[in-house]
Structures are given as C-alpha cells and as structure tokens.
Write an enzyme that holds these catalytic residues in place. Structure first.
Site, PDB file in Angstrom:
ATOM      1  N   TYR A 182       0.828  -1.216   0.000  1.00  0.00           N
ATOM      2  CA  TYR A 182       0.000   0.000   0.000  1.00  0.00           C
ATOM      3  C   TYR A 182       0.857   1.260   0.000  1.00  0.00           C
ATOM      4  O   TYR A 182       0.618   2.198   0.755  1.00  0.00           O
ATOM      5  CB  TYR A 182      -0.960   0.028   1.195  1.00  0.00           C
ATOM      6  CG  TYR A 182      -1.719  -1.245   1.444  1.00  0.00           C
ATOM      7  CD1 TYR A 182      -2.124  -2.077   0.395  1.00  0.00           C
ATOM      8  CD2 TYR A 182      -2.035  -1.633   2.743  1.00  0.00           C
ATOM      9  CE1 TYR A 182      -2.813  -3.248   0.631  1.00  0.00           C
ATOM     10  CE2 TYR A 182      -2.738  -2.803   2.998  1.00  0.00           C
ATOM     11  CZ  TYR A 182      -3.117  -3.607   1.931  1.00  0.00           C
ATOM     12  OH  TYR A 182      -3.810  -4.772   2.178  1.00  0.00           O
ATOM     13  N   HIS A 183       1.863   1.293  -0.888  1.00  0.00           N
ATOM     14  CA  HIS A 183       2.753   2.439  -0.983  1.00  0.00           C
ATOM     15  C   HIS A 183       2.739   3.067  -2.376  1.00  0.00           C
ATOM     16  O   HIS A 183       3.800   3.412  -2.897  1.00  0.00           O
ATOM     17  CB  HIS A 183       4.194   2.030  -0.639  1.00  0.00           C
ATOM     18  CG  HIS A 183       4.399   1.581   0.757  1.00  0.00           C
ATOM     19  ND1 HIS A 183       5.539   0.911   1.176  1.00  0.00           N
ATOM     20  CD2 HIS A 183       3.636   1.709   1.866  1.00  0.00           C
ATOM     21  CE1 HIS A 183       5.452   0.642   2.462  1.00  0.00           C
ATOM     22  NE2 HIS A 183       4.292   1.108   2.909  1.00  0.00           N
ATOM     23  N   PRO A 184       1.594   3.271  -3.019  1.00  0.00           N
ATOM     24  CA  PRO A 184       1.627   3.854  -4.368  1.00  0.00           C
ATOM     25  C   PRO A 184       2.092   5.300  -4.341  1.00  0.00           C
ATOM     26  O   PRO A 184       1.680   6.094  -3.493  1.00  0.00           O
ATOM     27  CB  PRO A 184       0.170   3.748  -4.832  1.00  0.00           C
ATOM     28  CG  PRO A 184      -0.637   3.755  -3.570  1.00  0.00           C
ATOM     29  CD  PRO A 184       0.208   3.013  -2.573  1.00  0.00           C
TER      30      PRO A 184
END
Length: 551
Positions: A485-487
């Site tokens: 969840y690091h876009p």
C-alpha cells in the site's frame, strides 16, 4: 452550502492535507477550506460510527477499518500480468487523516540517498539536506532530540510498547546472517535490523488528523467539510479558481482566491487532474473531456512496493500473536488494552524491521524485511486484505524490494468522477525486480535457518520445500505477492517540461494549482511512505507561504 470561498482550497484530508490545513491556517489572515470525501474520525453519538471511530484510534484497529468501505476506498487493479493476472485490492483511507488513519503506523523515512536522487532528477531543493529539517519539524521523538530527530513536533514517534523473545531472536538471527544491529533506521544509516518505531502515543494511533488537524479545528479561518467528493477543478482561462464537489447529493462550488491544492493521494490526484482536463490528450478526448493541458505523464510513473511472505511454524508455547487473537486470550487482550492501553491491541503490524542488500556490490540497501510474530491465511489476504491469523504459533518474514524499477499507470475510464480509475501496477515487469524478489526470499530462508531462530522454528510453511529453484521462487512471488500500500509517483515533480509538476509542486501549464501528496515523488522512498508524505506536506507549506528556498 451551494458556494464557499477561501484563499486556499485543499482537496483531501489525508496524510498531506491535514498537515497543510494546520500550517496554512496558522496565519489568521489566511482562510483555508479542507474538503474530505470520507467521514469524521471524532467521537459521535451514533453507536455504529462510534465503534468504527474507536477502531480508527486503536492501533490494531486497522484490521477492522481497512476492510470497511466506510473508512477505506477499495480500489482494484486490472488483472496484473506480472502476478499471474491477479486483481489486487488497494485500500486507501476514506476518513479524516486518510491512510494515516488506517495504516500500520510504521515510522520510516527512507534513505538519505533517496532524496539526493530526487535532486539529481531535477527536483531542486529536495536533497536530503533540504528535507531533513522537515522530518525533524514534524516529529516528537519520545527518545528525545538529536541531530537526526525532533522533539516537540505534532507527530508522536515512539518505540514499540511490546517486545518479546521471538522478535529478539529475529534480531539475533539477522545479525548471524550478516545484517548489523541498528537501533535507529531513521538516523545516520538505514542499513541494519532493529525494532520498528511507531506513530502512536500512549497506546493510541497518531494520525495526521489527531496530530495536525484536531488541534487546529478551533481556528475560525479553517473550515473542514467531510463527505464532500470533489469532481473537478474549475478554471478561468489557465488559472485554477476553485473546485466543484458533491455534498449530500448537491453539486457545490468552492472558490480559491490564491490556490487549489490537490492532496488526494497517488490514485485520486491524477484522476482529478485528468477529469479537469490535465492529462494524456488522447485519453481525455476518448471520454469527451476538453484538453486543457496535454500532460502525457499525468497518471504515469506509478510505483509501489510488493511484499512476499515467507511463513514458518513455531514450537508450541513460543510467543506468537496467533493464539492471542482467539478465545479467552483475546478477551484478556481487550481488557489489557481497556485498562492499560497496552498489549496486542496497542501494536500495529510488524515489530522488527531490517534493511539489507540483495547483493554485496550495492551502495545502499534494496530490500526491506517486515518481521511479524504471526501467520495468516495468505490466499485470503491476497484476495481481500482481511488478516485472519492462524491458531497455531507462527512467524512471518516478509521482504520487499524498496527500489523497484517496474512502473505502472493510473488512468480514468469514465468522465464520471464516481467511477474508479484504471490501475495497472505492472508488478515484477522489470527483470531486476524479479531477481531481487528471488534473492530476498532466499535471504528470508537464510535468516530463518540461523541458530537464533532454529530453536523456535519447526518447519517452513510457505513457500515450502517444493520451491527451491529460482524459477519456482519467482513463480511463488508472482502467485502470492501483495501490495504494501505504498503507491507514489503519478504526478511526479521534476526539472523537465514533461514532468507533471515543477519542483515547487505547481502543475505545469496552468496557474494557481498544486499537488501535495505521495503522487509528487519522482521515485519511491526506500521504505514505508507515510513519514515521507508528511515531510512533503511540511515542506510544501513553506513553499506555498514563501518560506522555502524552493518557492
């Protein structure tokens, strides 16, 4: 509420937007409007909402808030060729505080070289020496201030409340595998192994909402509107003059006398730019949107960290979170948290972190390990992001490549702002990423086989003994790898005319419009992204107010 006006209109009350709202409204002569598509995180008399808000502020509550559509957007990628055509769910915060209200609260800044790299890519005044003061300004480090850390800032950073024998053994095993101990991965050097630090305080989550927004909401020059979905930026000629948003089914307008600032994150900010006529011309014309600026890279340069989970069974009686989440033991944890704000529910995701190199000739670490004293149903997690822990004790050793070369895209697939954009992450599309995936899983096995952990481990659960060759390990990575969840990167700043933003975070081709969130990062930081996003917002506030050399 048909029409509002302010000097600054901020779209998105997430990790960046709350910081901006606080810093900009500190000047009583400046009027600030903050629009958030999600709800409020403060106490309420509504029982169901009261429970949900309680979960937001409880560190372990992310296991309830991430799957809940009331507190998280549930975006889905397109079938991804690099991961067996699987569809990945990407949850993003949908509440005041944004993803900082639903994340794992792990405080990681990244490497100094990350930001020096930004500078080399044309991002003037974004080197490590330039950004370090903003990390420090944001921080209230419970260990105290030093040359690397701040004391007295809004964001509380603390040591893990719980430490245990298995996590201690993980640190010993990493050291036996050649990874040095490092008590401060956010200090002089990132390389090494130690306990994570957490953005929490006294057993409660410290989001940007609680740290920055709540203390400022009494200000008369700051207005916060929740459940307000921004649909497009409004222009007069080339100048952004406001936004349209939907509140309670009514189309409303907010005028911006100085600037519109988009802080919707790496998914929503490029989507909103494209809906407003700034993006790849061919794409916009396909959906009948007037092209205001033909910006081919808007929505491109998408980067994310993908995690591979190696799980091991522990001996009966070994410390593990698994058995503490079931039956009477879990009831005991609930009581412990209610009375002391300690125990299982006071913790976020992983306890131990390690940064290391996949091959010795590298100048900087390229692999991050998350160590969790628990194991879960990995297939269920990959499909739904639901973390259902097993009942028998176990440990997860989960590496990811922190400097991926693969790039994806985010593009609208409708002129309707309520329709989610198309997300193509293109995981493992670069051959180097494939090599590092295999190397990192081999290193996970090596750590597990060191004496410090072998006294606890009975056998490997996944990938399992059937995966031994490079091809088999890569196939496992493709089959089970999941987003951390690091876009980032989809509205990247840079020094070229083709970059979406200039180094002052202004949208090229128009006036009065900036983007401030993780989408501005030209390259993903080496680690978890919440602390760098807060830093970006701290620095952006000074740029906007003319207090930074970048302004």
């Amino acid at each position: 509420m048909d029409e509002l006006d302010a000097d600054y209109v901020i779209v998105g009350a997430g990790s960046a937007g709350c910081v901006l709202a606080n810093r900009l409204s500190a000047d009583p002569g400046v009027k600030v409007l903050l629009l958030e598509a999600g709800g409020d995180d403060r106490p309420t008399k509504n029982l169901s909402q009261f429970y949900l808000n309680m979960m937001i502020h409880m560190p372990a509550g992310f296991m309830k808030t991430i799957p809940n559509p009331k507190t998280a957007w549930h975006f889905h990628t397109e079938p991804d060729p690099g991961t067996k055509d699987r569809v990945h769910m990407w949850p993003r915060g949908k509440v005041l505080g944004g993803s900082s209200s639903v994340n794992g609260m792990l405080y990681v800044r990244g490497q100094h070289a990350d930001y020096d790299g930004w500078r080399q890519m044309g991002c003037d005044s974004w080197s490590w020496d330039d950004v370090r003061p903003y990390f420090i300004r944001a921080e209230h480090q419970e260990r105290g201030a030093d040359e690397w850390h701040g004391h007295g800032g809004p964001l509380n950073v603390c040591d893990m409340l719980e430490k245990n024998a298995v996590s201690d053994a993980v640190i010993d095993a990493c050291e036996q595998a050649g990874i040095p101990r490092n008590p401060d991965i956010n200090g002089a050097e990132q390389e090494g192994v130690g306990y994570f630090q957490s953005t929490s305080k006294n057993g409660r989550r410290c989001s940007t909402s609680t740290a920055y927004l709540h203390p400022a909401m009494h200000r008369r020059n700051l207005r916060v509107v929740t459940n307000a979905l921004t649909t497009r930026v409004q222009f007069e000629g080339k100048r952004a003059v406001g936004v349209e948003f939907i509140k309670d089914g009514i189309v409303c307008r907010a005028g911006a006398r100085r600037e519109v600032i988009l802080s919707g994150g790496a998914i929503n900010s490029p989507q909103l730019l494209q809906l407003s006529g700034i993006g790849p011309g061919e794409l916009l014309r396909r959906y009948g949107i007037e092209v205001r600026v033909d910006s081919p890279n808007t929505g491109g340069n998408l980067q994310d960290h993908i995690l591979f989970q190696s799980m091991f069974r522990l001996q009966d009686g070994a410390y593990s979170l698994n058995e503490r989440t079931h039956g009477l033991k879990f009831l005991g944890e609930v009581l412990t948290y209610a009375v002391k704000r300690q125990g299982l529910l006071s913790s976020g995701t992983a306890q131990v972190v390690a940064f290391c190199k996949s091959r010795p000739e590298l100048a900087h670490p390229d692999v991050q390990f998350h160590f969790l004293a628990a194991t879960m149903d990995i297939e269920l997690f990959a499909r739904t992001q639901r973390m259902e822990l097993e009942k028998k004790p176990g440990i997860t050793i989960a590496p990811c490549q922190v400097r991926p070369e693969s790039r994806g895209t985010i593009q609208i697939n409708s002129a309707d702002p309520k329709v989610a954009p198309t997300i193509r992450p293109n995981y493992l599309s670069d051959s180097l990423d494939q090599e590092v995936a295999v190397a990192s899983m081999r290193l996970a096995r090596r750590i597990a086989n060191e004496p410090a952990l072998q006294r606890w481990i009975t056998h490997e659960i996944t990938p399992g003994p059937q995966c031994s060759t490079d091809e088999e390990l890569l196939d496992y990575a493709r089959m089970t790898g999941a987003s951390v969840y690091h876009p980032v990167g989809t509205c990247a700043m840079g020094g070229r005319d083709t970059d979406v933003l200039d180094p002052q975070l202004r949208v090229r081709g128009v006036e009065g419009l900036r983007v401030v969130d993780a989408s501005v990062m030209p390259r993903i930081p080496s680690g978890n992204t919440n602390a760098p996003t807060i830093m970006v917002a701290e620095k952006a506030a000074d740029i906007i107010l003319g207090k930074s050399s970048a302004s």
